[in-house]
Design a protein around this motif. Sequence first.
Motif, PDB file in Angstrom:
ATOM      1  N   UNK A 112       0.854  -1.195   0.000  1.00 23.16           N
ATOM      2  CA  UNK A 112       0.000   0.000   0.000  1.00 23.16           C
ATOM      3  C   UNK A 112       0.882   1.234   0.000  1.00 23.16           C
ATOM      4  N   UNK A 113       0.346   2.352  -0.512  1.00 21.18           N
ATOM      5  CA  UNK A 113       1.088   3.608  -0.414  1.00 21.18           C
ATOM      6  C   UNK A 113       1.460   3.866   1.050  1.00 21.18           C
ATOM      7  N   UNK A 114       2.584   4.507   1.266  1.00 23.14           N
ATOM      8  CA  UNK A 114       3.039   4.683   2.648  1.00 23.14           C
ATOM      9  C   UNK A 114       2.037   5.466   3.486  1.00 23.14           C
ATOM     10  N   UNK A 115       1.331   6.410   2.856  1.00 26.65           N
ATOM     11  CA  UNK A 115       0.378   7.185   3.659  1.00 26.65           C
ATOM     12  C   UNK A 115      -0.762   6.306   4.174  1.00 26.65           C
ATOM     13  N   UNK A 116      -1.109   5.303   3.383  1.00 24.84           N
ATOM     14  CA  UNK A 116      -2.165   4.391   3.831  1.00 24.84           C
ATOM     15  C   UNK A 116      -1.639   3.513   4.972  1.00 24.84           C
ATOM     16  N   UNK A 117      -0.412   3.037   4.804  1.00 25.61           N
ATOM     17  CA  UNK A 117       0.192   2.228   5.864  1.00 25.61           C
ATOM     18  C   UNK A 117       0.276   3.034   7.157  1.00 25.61           C
ATOM     19  N   UNK A 118       0.647   4.316   7.029  1.00 22.20           N
ATOM     20  CA  UNK A 118       0.734   5.177   8.219  1.00 22.20           C
ATOM     21  C   UNK A 118      -0.639   5.329   8.861  1.00 22.20           C
ATOM     22  N   UNK A 119      -1.632   5.500   8.017  1.00 21.79           N
ATOM     23  CA  UNK A 119      -3.002   5.653   8.515  1.00 21.79           C
ATOM     24  C   UNK A 119      -3.428   4.427   9.318  1.00 21.79           C
ATOM     25  N   UNK A 120      -3.045   3.239   8.809  1.00 22.74           N
ATOM     26  CA  UNK A 120      -3.422   2.011   9.514  1.00 22.74           C
ATOM     27  C   UNK A 120      -2.758   1.965  10.893  1.00 22.74           C
ATOM     28  N   UNK A 121      -1.553   2.483  10.973  1.00 24.74           N
ATOM     29  CA  UNK A 121      -0.898   2.525  12.278  1.00 24.74           C
ATOM     30  C   UNK A 121      -1.591   3.516  13.218  1.00 24.74           C
ATOM     31  N   UNK A 122      -2.067   4.625  12.655  1.00 23.86           N
ATOM     32  CA  UNK A 122      -2.855   5.570  13.462  1.00 23.86           C
ATOM     33  C   UNK A 122      -4.054   4.869  14.065  1.00 23.86           C
ATOM     34  N   UNK A 123      -4.738   4.087  13.220  1.00 22.44           N
ATOM     35  CA  UNK A 123      -5.939   3.396  13.687  1.00 22.44           C
ATOM     36  C   UNK A 123      -5.649   2.610  14.962  1.00 22.44           C
ATOM     37  N   UNK A 124      -4.536   1.865  14.927  1.00 23.17           N
ATOM     38  CA  UNK A 124      -4.190   1.049  16.090  1.00 23.17           C
ATOM     39  C   UNK A 124      -3.971   1.948  17.315  1.00 23.17           C
ATOM     40  N   UNK A 125      -3.310   3.065  17.089  1.00 23.65           N
ATOM     41  CA  UNK A 125      -3.040   3.949  18.229  1.00 23.65           C
ATOM     42  C   UNK A 125      -4.309   4.613  18.752  1.00 23.65           C
ATOM     43  N   UNK A 141      -8.422  -3.069  12.137  1.00 22.07           N
ATOM     44  CA  UNK A 141      -7.289  -2.598  11.333  1.00 22.07           C
ATOM     45  C   UNK A 141      -7.027  -3.563  10.167  1.00 22.07           C
ATOM     46  N   UNK A 142      -7.062  -4.852  10.463  1.00 18.00           N
ATOM     47  CA  UNK A 142      -6.843  -5.840   9.398  1.00 18.00           C
ATOM     48  C   UNK A 142      -7.901  -5.733   8.310  1.00 18.00           C
ATOM     49  N   UNK A 143      -9.114  -5.553   8.764  1.00 18.80           N
ATOM     50  CA  UNK A 143     -10.216  -5.428   7.814  1.00 18.80           C
ATOM     51  C   UNK A 143      -9.997  -4.213   6.923  1.00 18.80           C
ATOM     52  N   UNK A 144      -9.578  -3.121   7.545  1.00 19.99           N
ATOM     53  CA  UNK A 144      -9.326  -1.900   6.784  1.00 19.99           C
ATOM     54  C   UNK A 144      -8.186  -2.103   5.791  1.00 19.99           C
ATOM     55  N   UNK A 169     -18.566   1.500  16.319  1.00 25.61           N
ATOM     56  CA  UNK A 169     -18.888   0.472  15.313  1.00 25.61           C
ATOM     57  C   UNK A 169     -17.956  -0.737  15.542  1.00 25.61           C
ATOM     58  N   UNK A 170     -16.699  -0.457  15.667  1.00 22.60           N
ATOM     59  CA  UNK A 170     -15.714  -1.516  15.912  1.00 22.60           C
ATOM     60  C   UNK A 170     -16.113  -2.346  17.133  1.00 22.60           C
ATOM     61  N   UNK A 171     -16.431  -1.689  18.207  1.00 27.49           N
ATOM     62  CA  UNK A 171     -16.728  -2.378  19.468  1.00 27.49           C
ATOM     63  C   UNK A 171     -18.056  -3.117  19.430  1.00 27.49           C
ATOM     64  N   UNK A 172     -18.939  -2.718  18.510  1.00 28.70           N
ATOM     65  CA  UNK A 172     -20.262  -3.369  18.434  1.00 28.70           C
ATOM     66  C   UNK A 172     -20.147  -4.811  17.930  1.00 28.70           C
ATOM     67  N   UNK A 173     -18.972  -5.157  17.447  1.00 28.11           N
ATOM     68  CA  UNK A 173     -18.768  -6.479  16.849  1.00 28.11           C
ATOM     69  C   UNK A 173     -19.315  -7.604  17.719  1.00 28.11           C
ATOM     70  N   UNK A 174     -19.116  -7.494  19.047  1.00 22.36           N
ATOM     71  CA  UNK A 174     -19.449  -8.623  19.905  1.00 22.36           C
ATOM     72  C   UNK A 174     -20.770  -8.473  20.654  1.00 22.36           C
ATOM     73  N   UNK A 175     -21.532  -7.441  20.280  1.00 26.86           N
ATOM     74  CA  UNK A 175     -22.846  -7.294  20.924  1.00 26.86           C
ATOM     75  C   UNK A 175     -23.818  -8.332  20.357  1.00 26.86           C
ATOM     76  N   UNK A 176     -24.911  -8.531  21.081  1.00 28.65           N
ATOM     77  CA  UNK A 176     -25.991  -9.332  20.522  1.00 28.65           C
ATOM     78  C   UNK A 176     -26.682  -8.519  19.442  1.00 28.65           C
TER      79      UNK A 176
END
Lengths: 243, 243
Positions: free
Chosen positions: A111-124, A132-135, A173-180
């Motif tokens: 991926x372009x480096x800016x996208x890779x950087x963005x993915x790291x932001x997500x984790x932080x 993050x993997x899905x993204x 949205x991310x956290x809703x993953x495990x709700x009923x």
Amino acid sequence: MITIGQLARYIGVSTKTIRVYHDKGLFSEPDRDASGYRRYGAKDAIDLVKIRTLAEAGVPLSRIKDLRSATDQEFQQALHEIDNNLTTRIRDLRATQGRLRELAAGHLAPLPTEVAAHLQHLARWGFTPRWVDLQRDLWILVFATHPDRAINLFHDQAETLADLALRQLFLDYDRAHDLNADDPRIDNLARRIAKAIQDRYGPDEPPELDAASAIPALIQDTVNASSPAWQRVDTLIRAHLGA
Amino acid sequence: MITIGQLARYIGVSTKTIRVYHDKGLFSEPDRDASGYRRYGAKDAIDLVKIRTLAEAGVPLSRIKDLRSATDQEFQQALHEIDNNLTTRIRDLRATQGRLRELAAGHLAPLPTEVAAHLQHLARWGFTPRWVDLQRDLWILVFATHPDRAINLFHDQAETLADLALRQLFLDYDRAHDLNADDPRIDNLARRIAKAIQDRYGPDEPPELDAASAIPALIQDTVNASSPAWQRVDTLIRAHLGA
DNA sequence: ACTTGACCTTTCCCTAGGGGCAAGGTTGCA
DNA sequence: TGCAACCTTGCCCCTAGGGAAAGGTCAAGT
């Protein structure tokens, strides 16, 4: 007058290599002695050094052959071209070495480096690894299928996430993953997301890929498949927007 | 899910390359869609980037295949080795580039630089190009046939020529090329050379290659063949020394 | 004079990393 | 409905040599 083996050891090639150069016509056959052995003189050694220098520079043997009968003018120009070629090859190898080291460090991404950087932001920012993997998968597919429009789409998304309130929405949205699937918080979340989309893009369509492209739907299907709660969120958002 | 062509364009390889990687078993075949087309996901793109990085670093495809099933430990060590390999390849390419530029400048010689420098001295000392060329051929053959002893022999020769009087003797030899074979100056020259050899090396043999080696004789034959006067000088010197 | 090992000769097949073509099926768009 | 642009497998071709087979030659030691 020396034999093929002596010449080969002296120049630092195999006897096979010399015979191949004879066969391909870029190194002229010397005279044979009484027993049929090839016998080389000093001129041959000089010739062979030149040929090897060109061959090691990556010049195809057929081209070296042609160069033998070129004018001095052409020869010099060819050398210049070969030199440039070599310079870019060295630069490419260094780039490859850089990527190799990223691979060793586990950072290699298609991926372009800016996208890779963005993915790291997500984790932080607190998004789960799952998100993050899905993204990452999403952006890889989008960049693969729509190289021209992907970067604009990405910038829009990055802008959205730079806004604290909107980012919180995605975190929820991310956290809703495990709700009923029937958890009341889900409808609340869907409502807030629908409102945010309308605030951002107005009553028009949000920016998309081709209407014809199956990619967004496919991504969404993949996303939905991993959690009934997410599937429910998707359904509700569509309902809110479509109404 | 993208097709082989999209993946190829995205990563920057040909579709053929991808199929080859499948055939060789270093890139696992993805599932096919209803019509038998390969369909790739984001994980495949990531895999392919890794494979290409290694392939561009010059790692054989069979080794890349093995690396897929290596432990992390082995993988890291392999990467280190590949990295070193790449470093030397870059260094070699730069050396080749240097030789290429010498070739462009016409300075490329299959001889140690000190010998090449010595040949340039010869020209400045007033030796004819014919003599210098002959010397170059001679040293090429000597270095090719006797790589171990050539350098000592060469130093002895260079020392001899550093002496002004001895050098003059060789200059006279050089200039004798175009004399008639019965010119009286030739016997004079041969006598002076024989005396110089005996002064320098005593009654023993002058330093030589193998007694068995045909090289000195061959060189001398070549030299003699180019001028009756030179041939006469050679004969007379032998007579003076042998007596 | 004979053997031995290191040369030399040609011819043939093998390799990596694809390129290119053929002959056919599929998809998307007007 | 037709056309262009995909995809599929299979086949042969290329470069720059490596390696082995089967035979001839040379220099050394015995």
